[in-house]
Write a protein that holds these residues in place. Structure first.
Motif, short mmCIF file in Angstrom:
data_model
loop_
_atom_site.label_atom_id
_atom_site.label_comp_id
_atom_site.label_asym_id
_atom_site.label_seq_id
_atom_site.Cartn_x
_atom_site.Cartn_y
_atom_site.Cartn_z
N ASP A 157 8.11 59.81 3.82
CA ASP A 157 9.40 59.15 4.06
C ASP A 157 10.34 59.36 2.87
O ASP A 157 11.52 59.66 3.04
N ASP A 158 9.80 59.18 1.65
CA ASP A 158 10.61 59.38 0.45
C ASP A 158 11.09 60.82 0.35
O ASP A 158 12.23 61.08 -0.06
N LEU A 159 10.23 61.76 0.71
CA LEU A 159 10.61 63.16 0.66
C LEU A 159 11.72 63.47 1.67
O LEU A 159 12.68 64.18 1.34
N LEU A 218 13.89 61.32 2.76
CA LEU A 218 15.10 60.67 2.23
C LEU A 218 15.71 61.52 1.12
O LEU A 218 16.93 61.74 1.10
N ALA A 219 14.86 62.00 0.22
CA ALA A 219 15.36 62.85 -0.87
C ALA A 219 15.99 64.13 -0.32
O ALA A 219 17.03 64.59 -0.82
N LYS A 263 4.37 57.04 3.03
CA LYS A 263 5.52 56.62 2.23
C LYS A 263 6.10 57.81 1.46
O LYS A 263 7.32 57.97 1.39
N MET A 264 5.23 58.65 0.91
CA MET A 264 5.71 59.84 0.19
C MET A 264 6.48 60.75 1.13
O MET A 264 7.50 61.32 0.75
N GLU A 298 19.35 63.21 1.04
CA GLU A 298 20.29 62.99 -0.06
C GLU A 298 20.71 64.31 -0.70
O GLU A 298 21.88 64.48 -1.05
#
Length: 101
Positions: free
Chosen positions: A29-31, A33-34, A26-27, A37
């Protein structure tokens, strides 16, 4: 028994490992995404800078045109004033001659 406790402990540790792997995924994936962005924000920033530069150029061009218009107006006023002064001189000379006659 010790074997059952060891198996239970091994399952608990395996569950923790699975939980940590899921959290790491998940981290990641979040990374990603960040990062996406941030990349989008950087492109938007560049686009805004380009817009500002284009607007600045247009304003500079507009100011240059206005300066040219003002210079033309000033030249026209000077020409009219010179013509008016010449007319006054001619009128005064004509009046002087009329008085002499």
């Amino acid at each position: 028994t010790a074997e059952n406790e060891a198996n239970t402990r091994a399952e608990e540790l395996q569950d923790k490992v699975s939980t940590l792997r899921e959290a790491a995924a998940k981290m990641e994936d979040d990374l990603q995404l960040a990062d996406a962005e941030a990349s989008l924000a950087a492109r938007e920033c560049e686009s805004l800078r380009a817009d500002i530069e284009r607007t600045d150029r247009l304003h500079e061009e507009e100011l240059a045109v206005r300066d040219g218009d003002l210079a033309d107006r000033d030249e026209a006023i000077t020409t009219l004033e010179t013509g008016l002064a010449g007319s006054k001189t001619a009128e005064n000379e004509a009046n002087a001659r009329a008085e002499e006659l």
